[in-house]
Design a protein around this motif. Structure first.
Motif, mmCIF file in Angstrom:
data_model
loop_
_atom_site.group_PDB
_atom_site.id
_atom_site.type_symbol
_atom_site.label_atom_id
_atom_site.label_comp_id
_atom_site.label_asym_id
_atom_site.label_seq_id
_atom_site.Cartn_x
_atom_site.Cartn_y
_atom_site.Cartn_z
ATOM 1 N N GLY A 22 1.280 6.472 -6.935
ATOM 2 C CA GLY A 22 0.071 7.198 -7.423
ATOM 3 C C GLY A 22 0.474 8.860 -7.119
ATOM 4 O O GLY A 22 -0.242 9.681 -7.954
ATOM 5 N N LEU A 23 1.087 9.171 -6.086
ATOM 6 C CA LEU A 23 1.398 10.604 -5.766
ATOM 7 C C LEU A 23 2.323 11.049 -6.840
ATOM 8 O O LEU A 23 2.401 12.363 -7.268
ATOM 9 C CB LEU A 23 1.855 10.794 -4.421
ATOM 10 C CG LEU A 23 0.950 10.577 -3.426
ATOM 11 C CD1 LEU A 23 1.666 10.683 -1.761
ATOM 12 C CD2 LEU A 23 -0.420 11.532 -3.331
ATOM 13 N N LEU B 272 7.126 -2.355 -7.692
ATOM 14 C CA LEU B 272 8.522 -2.005 -7.307
ATOM 15 C C LEU B 272 9.084 -1.306 -8.472
ATOM 16 O O LEU B 272 9.966 -0.399 -8.626
ATOM 17 C CB LEU B 272 8.997 -3.154 -6.787
ATOM 18 C CG LEU B 272 8.638 -3.771 -5.186
ATOM 19 C CD1 LEU B 272 9.732 -4.987 -5.090
ATOM 20 C CD2 LEU B 272 9.094 -2.602 -4.368
ATOM 21 N N ALA B 273 8.774 -1.925 -9.862
ATOM 22 C CA ALA B 273 9.469 -1.542 -10.983
ATOM 23 C C ALA B 273 8.746 -0.080 -11.075
ATOM 24 O O ALA B 273 9.613 0.856 -11.717
ATOM 25 C CB ALA B 273 9.099 -2.395 -12.006
ATOM 26 N N SER B 274 7.368 0.187 -10.742
ATOM 27 C CA SER B 274 6.810 1.464 -11.088
ATOM 28 C C SER B 274 7.348 2.512 -10.069
ATOM 29 O O SER B 274 7.774 3.743 -10.569
ATOM 30 C CB SER B 274 5.321 1.207 -10.983
ATOM 31 O OG SER B 274 4.743 0.722 -11.930
ATOM 32 N N LEU B 275 7.888 2.086 -8.984
ATOM 33 C CA LEU B 275 8.416 3.026 -8.149
ATOM 34 C C LEU B 275 9.808 3.266 -8.692
ATOM 35 O O LEU B 275 10.342 4.612 -8.584
ATOM 36 C CB LEU B 275 8.641 2.433 -6.768
ATOM 37 C CG LEU B 275 9.098 3.296 -5.416
ATOM 38 C CD1 LEU B 275 8.285 4.619 -5.236
ATOM 39 C CD2 LEU B 275 9.124 2.634 -4.156
ATOM 40 N N ILE B 276 10.671 2.436 -9.040
ATOM 41 C CA ILE B 276 11.912 2.561 -9.537
ATOM 42 C C ILE B 276 11.956 3.457 -10.730
ATOM 43 O O ILE B 276 12.699 4.738 -10.888
ATOM 44 C CB ILE B 276 12.450 1.515 -10.036
ATOM 45 C CG1 ILE B 276 12.797 0.480 -8.712
ATOM 46 C CG2 ILE B 276 13.943 1.560 -10.291
ATOM 47 C CD1 ILE B 276 13.500 -0.503 -8.923
ATOM 48 N N PRO C 149 -0.162 7.096 -16.565
ATOM 49 C CA PRO C 149 -0.185 5.661 -16.718
ATOM 50 C C PRO C 149 0.390 4.757 -15.406
ATOM 51 O O PRO C 149 -0.309 3.756 -15.273
ATOM 52 C CB PRO C 149 0.922 5.292 -17.769
ATOM 53 C CG PRO C 149 1.072 6.570 -18.431
ATOM 54 C CD PRO C 149 0.764 7.616 -17.558
ATOM 55 N N LEU C 150 1.047 5.327 -14.478
ATOM 56 C CA LEU C 150 1.822 4.451 -13.352
ATOM 57 C C LEU C 150 0.531 4.809 -12.279
ATOM 58 O O LEU C 150 0.528 3.858 -11.502
ATOM 59 C CB LEU C 150 3.086 5.053 -12.952
ATOM 60 C CG LEU C 150 3.995 4.765 -14.117
ATOM 61 C CD1 LEU C 150 5.521 4.926 -13.476
ATOM 62 C CD2 LEU C 150 4.148 3.272 -14.770
ATOM 63 N N ARG C 151 -0.125 5.750 -12.390
ATOM 64 C CA ARG C 151 -1.090 5.886 -11.372
ATOM 65 C C ARG C 151 -2.001 4.801 -11.546
ATOM 66 O O ARG C 151 -2.793 4.145 -10.629
ATOM 67 C CB ARG C 151 -1.906 7.193 -11.181
ATOM 68 C CG ARG C 151 -0.908 8.467 -11.076
ATOM 69 C CD ARG C 151 -1.503 9.678 -11.152
ATOM 70 N NE ARG C 151 -0.783 10.807 -11.267
ATOM 71 C CZ ARG C 151 -0.879 12.055 -11.675
ATOM 72 N NH1 ARG C 151 -2.070 12.321 -12.149
ATOM 73 N NH2 ARG C 151 0.115 13.011 -11.630
ATOM 74 N N ALA C 152 -2.564 4.571 -12.728
ATOM 75 C CA ALA C 152 -3.553 3.491 -13.217
ATOM 76 C C ALA C 152 -2.830 2.276 -12.851
ATOM 77 O O ALA C 152 -3.686 1.449 -12.195
ATOM 78 C CB ALA C 152 -3.889 3.444 -14.738
ATOM 79 N N VAL C 153 -1.858 1.967 -13.027
ATOM 80 C CA VAL C 153 -1.049 0.949 -12.361
ATOM 81 C C VAL C 153 -1.374 0.634 -10.813
ATOM 82 O O VAL C 153 -1.336 -0.330 -10.431
ATOM 83 C CB VAL C 153 0.535 0.683 -12.769
ATOM 84 C CG1 VAL C 153 0.986 -0.633 -12.227
ATOM 85 C CG2 VAL C 153 0.385 0.596 -14.316
ATOM 86 N N ALA C 154 -0.856 1.666 -10.303
ATOM 87 C CA ALA C 154 -0.994 1.545 -8.770
ATOM 88 C C ALA C 154 -2.459 1.276 -8.222
ATOM 89 O O ALA C 154 -2.412 0.536 -7.364
ATOM 90 C CB ALA C 154 -0.552 3.094 -7.980
ATOM 91 N N LEU D 86 0.875 -1.097 0.095
ATOM 92 C CA LEU D 86 -0.007 0.174 0.006
ATOM 93 C C LEU D 86 0.892 1.287 0.080
ATOM 94 O O LEU D 86 0.616 2.261 -0.438
ATOM 95 C CB LEU D 86 -0.908 0.074 1.244
ATOM 96 C CG LEU D 86 -1.943 -1.024 1.368
ATOM 97 C CD1 LEU D 86 -2.750 -1.258 2.523
ATOM 98 C CD2 LEU D 86 -3.067 -1.105 0.039
ATOM 99 N N VAL D 87 2.150 1.394 0.949
ATOM 100 C CA VAL D 87 2.826 2.378 0.966
ATOM 101 C C VAL D 87 3.333 2.493 -0.675
ATOM 102 O O VAL D 87 3.679 3.763 -1.015
ATOM 103 C CB VAL D 87 3.980 2.092 1.943
ATOM 104 C CG1 VAL D 87 5.001 3.280 1.692
ATOM 105 C CG2 VAL D 87 3.397 2.230 3.189
ATOM 106 N N VAL D 88 3.887 1.524 -1.185
ATOM 107 C CA VAL D 88 4.529 1.780 -2.734
ATOM 108 C C VAL D 88 3.374 2.216 -3.632
ATOM 109 O O VAL D 88 3.856 3.022 -4.292
ATOM 110 C CB VAL D 88 5.055 0.375 -2.996
ATOM 111 C CG1 VAL D 88 5.576 0.357 -4.447
ATOM 112 C CG2 VAL D 88 6.413 -0.056 -2.053
ATOM 113 N N ALA D 89 2.281 1.682 -3.428
ATOM 114 C CA ALA D 89 1.272 2.141 -4.630
ATOM 115 C C ALA D 89 0.883 3.632 -4.059
ATOM 116 O O ALA D 89 0.740 4.360 -5.132
ATOM 117 C CB ALA D 89 0.077 1.379 -4.201
#
Length: 730
Positions: free
Chosen positions: A441-442, A498-502, A447-452, A434-437
């Motif tokens: 999201g922030l 994790l890939a989205s965060l990086i 596109p990555l917000r949709a993924v989160a 949840l923290v990573v998402a």
């Protein structure tokens, strides 16, 4: 050498990828689908197309080599002609050159990882295919091949039962593979598994790129599908053997790549790179995705359900993240209709048994307990797997506590599996997700917000479904559905987030250094270097463990050469298709695992109970062998599970010594020898079996003993093995 046949691997890869790539040309023009998406979809789309064609031949009872080749060639040429007529190929080439120039470093990194992955997968050779479900799938395909269509009955559990059709497309493809490679299972299965694994690696990369990852996309298939023993996801671990679910996963991943590309293109008006530019361009892509999911209904229903859940979650994420969601919402209707029609055709046309009657409730299992005189709390599905029908203590509504279910779910998120639970900090996996998402999201792009959003909803959906089964059912096979069948997929949101965060961090760093052009390139190169370094460390650890144990193959060869066709094999383990596929003989305790087919489950339990009674006290059940037409009794050691499951009588066991005195009356380990039971550390139960005057020891090895039934004669009234499909004995 236990390695995959490279020529066979290349042949099957081409047979699937060439028509699959043609499908992408037929449904998407230049720029509407990027090159990595076409490559990601090529093997699953080819499997779907050829699977549909072979399925049609099975329905028509015309699955023979000439028709199979003709349909495959015509189907391949047809999709390429459609693609060729719709768009000039040089326009495609121009679009692909532009894409490669734009992200050349990322593609180069992935190309290196892909080649290394192929090399690793080629080490998973034929001996590794000696697994219970792998052999059952092959047996189903061989039966179809022998009858050129779906057989009316299948000889399993020493009885003729209706075959199941829930995996009819996969069985049709396996039947076609039998036409190509012959009846022997392990050679063909190792080739098919290697192609499947490479397809999954490509599809993982395609999915990562489809959701908006660029630089970190190569990390996604590496994390999801590289089977490093100490840190493998459940998805990667399942690639150790040939499984129907792996093909279902490949189909659904390919369908998701297409669907998500269409959603992003329609929701953004085609403003994203390499996305369909309008609804008209999106529609064929959506229909192709829906068709692949419909074919997936006849491959394996669990990946289909999981893929459908992820697609719904991504759609909800797109509604929240993209400015123009109505464009793709309108495409959902024809997509759903296409899927429904194809799935209905695939599952209903064959007219066989779907095999899910037990999911309707517990009444049928209550009847089993009554018919067999079992205790009220006896769990027949648990007995089938573990040899005990005593369920765990239950408190309240759930089969076991929701806390335990969450612990298994969290364990799978960090590399655990249905049989290996990770403890300790694994319990924090849910909050960490949840923290990573939230961070993605922030700070991530649309596109990555949709993924989160999609990943959080998907994880909640998996855990919620597991808890629902845990509360709804009181039988192991159904109540434990989440842990055994769903939670492997929990690695997907973890890896994607994790890939989205990086990726988000790198994007931010690139934006901050935009005034210095060399720094963004350096950052991209550093991400690729990390991926290559991880691959260099992990790839050698993922090589298949070396094995020289051929005890099962040697035993099956001896049975094939020495046991009459109508002679049954009584083994001390429940097997699924070991003796059918390896020795062309019928096993008394051999057949599908009928957890949710109560009528077959009752039959299987009767056979297991009677066999256990014989093994426990052979002299008191002297008529058993003749009644069941047994020609050979097989006892397995702890080192040889006969590619099956639980021991019928756990007390029958032995351990072979390092050397055996030669004797002309036995055959096997290391050359010929007759075991002195004391030196073999034989249990008292095995000694009782050896004292049966009706039995004579004729085969010994480090993995098994075989006792011949003296004076064997075929038993009238039993189904004839020679006349049944799937058995190649005269």
């Amino acid at each position: 050498m236990n390695a995959v046949d490279v020529g066979g691997f290349a042949l099957v890869a081409l047979i699937l990828a060439v028509p699959g790539f043609g499908v992408t040309l037929a449904v998407a023009g230049p720029g509407d689908l990027p090159l990595e998406a076409r490559l990601a979809v090529s093997i699953p789309a080819g499997f779907a197309l050829l699977g549909a064609l072979m399925f049609s031949l099975v329905i028509a009872h015309r699955l023979v080599a000439p028709w199979a080749v003709a349909f495959a060639v015509v189907g391949t040429v047809a999709v390429w002609l459609v693609g060729w007529r719709r768009h000039r190929f040089r326009d495609h080439l121009a679009a692909w050159r532009s894409e490669l120039r734009e992200d050349g470093w990322t593609f180069a990194v992935f190309g290196v990882l892909l080649l290394a992955f192929v090399a690793v997968r080629l080490t998973y050779g034929p001996i590794g295919m000696l697994a219970p479900t792998s052999l059952r799938y092959w047996a189903d395909g061989v039966e179809i091949s022998d009858t050129h269509g779906l057989p009316a009955r299948s000889l399993q559990w020493d009885t003729l039962i209706p075959p199941t059709v829930s995996k009819i497309v996969l069985n049709s493809v396996n039947a076609s593979a039998r036409l190509l490679f012959g009846r022997e299972p392990t050679h063909a299965l190792s080739i098919l598994l290697a192609v499947n694994a490479v397809g999954l690696f490509l599809a993982g990369f395609g999915l990562a790129r489809a959701i908006g990852l660029r630089r970190t996309a190569p990390l996604v298939p590496l994390a999801l599908f590289l089977n490093v023993t100490s840190a493998a996801t459940g998805l990667a671990h399942d690639l150790s053997h040939y499984l129907a679910e792996d093909w279902g996963r490949l189909l659904i991943l390919g369908a998701l790549v297409l669907a998500i590309r269409a959603i992003r293109g329609a929701a953004s008006g085609g403003s994203t790179s390499a996305s369909p530019s309008d609804a008209r361009a999106c529609l064929p892509i959506v229909l192709a995705s829906a068709a692949m999911m419909g074919i997936g209904a006849g491959t394996h229903l669990i990946p289909l359900a999981v893929g459908g859940l992820f697609l719904v979650c991504y759609g909800l994420g797109a509604l929240a993240a993209f400015p123009s969601p109505r464009g793709w919402v309108r495409l959902a209707v024809p997509g759903v209709l296409t899927f429904g029609v194809i799935a209905a055709i695939v599952l209903l046309t064959p007219g066989g048994d779907l095999g899910f009657q037990g999911a309707a409730g517990s009444d049928a299992y209550l009847k089993i307990r009554q018919d067999l005189g079992l205790p009220a709390n006896f769990d027949p599905t648990l007995f089938l797997v573990k040899g005990t029908g005593q369920p765990p203590p239950q408190g309240g509504t759930f089969y076991y506590s929701p806390g335990q279910e969450y612990q298994w779910f969290a364990s799978d998120m960090v590399g655990g599996s249905a049989t290996h639970q990770v403890h300790g900090v694994a319990s924090l996996a849910g909050p960490a997700l949840l923290v990573v998402a939230l961070l993605v999201g922030l700070f991530g792009g649309r596109p990555l917000r949709a993924v989160a959003i999609a990943c959080v909803l998907f994880a909640i959906g998996l855990l919620g479904t597991g808890l629902a089964f845990l509360a709804r059912y009181d039988l192991f096979a159904l109540a434990d559905f989440g842990r055994r069948r769903l939670f492997d997929y929990s690695a997907i949101p973890v890896v994607l987030l994790l890939a989205s965060l990086i990726e988000t961090g790198v994007d931010r760093a690139v934006a901050w250094t935009s005034a210095r052009p060399r720094l963004p390139r350096a950052l991209a190169a550093s991400v690729g270097a990390v991926a290559l370094a991880l691959g260099a460390v992990a790839m050698p650890a993922a090589v298949a463990p070396s094995t020289t144990d051929r005890s099962l193959v040697d035993l099956a060869s001896w049975i094939h050469e020495n046991v009459p066709c109508e002679g049954r094999i009584l083994a001390d383990r429940r097997t699924l298709a070991t003796f059918q596929t390896l020795a062309d003989r019928a096993g008394v305790l051999e057949g599908m695992g009928p957890h949710v087919r109560p009528d077959v489950l009752e039959l299987a339990l009767r056979q297991l109970f009677e066999a256990r009674a014989f093994f426990t006290n052979p002299l008191e059940h002297q008529s058993y062998l003749a009644d069941h037409g047994v020609a050979v009794v097989v006892v397995s050691s702890a080192s040889n599970d006969l590619a099956g499951w639980m021991k019928v009588d756990p007390q029958i066991r032995f351990r072979a010594p390092s050397a055996i005195a030669a004797d002309e009356h036995a055959y096997g380990y290391p050359e010929t020898g007759s075991p002195s039971l004391p030196s073999w550390q034989a249990s008292s139960a095995l000694r009782r079996l050896a004292e049966d005057p009706a039995l004579k020891l004729v085969y010994v090895s480090s993995g098994a003993m075989a006792f011949e039934v003296i004076g064997f004669q075929p038993t009238p009234g039993l189904p004839s093995v020679a006349s049944q499909p799937g058995f190649g004995c005269p």
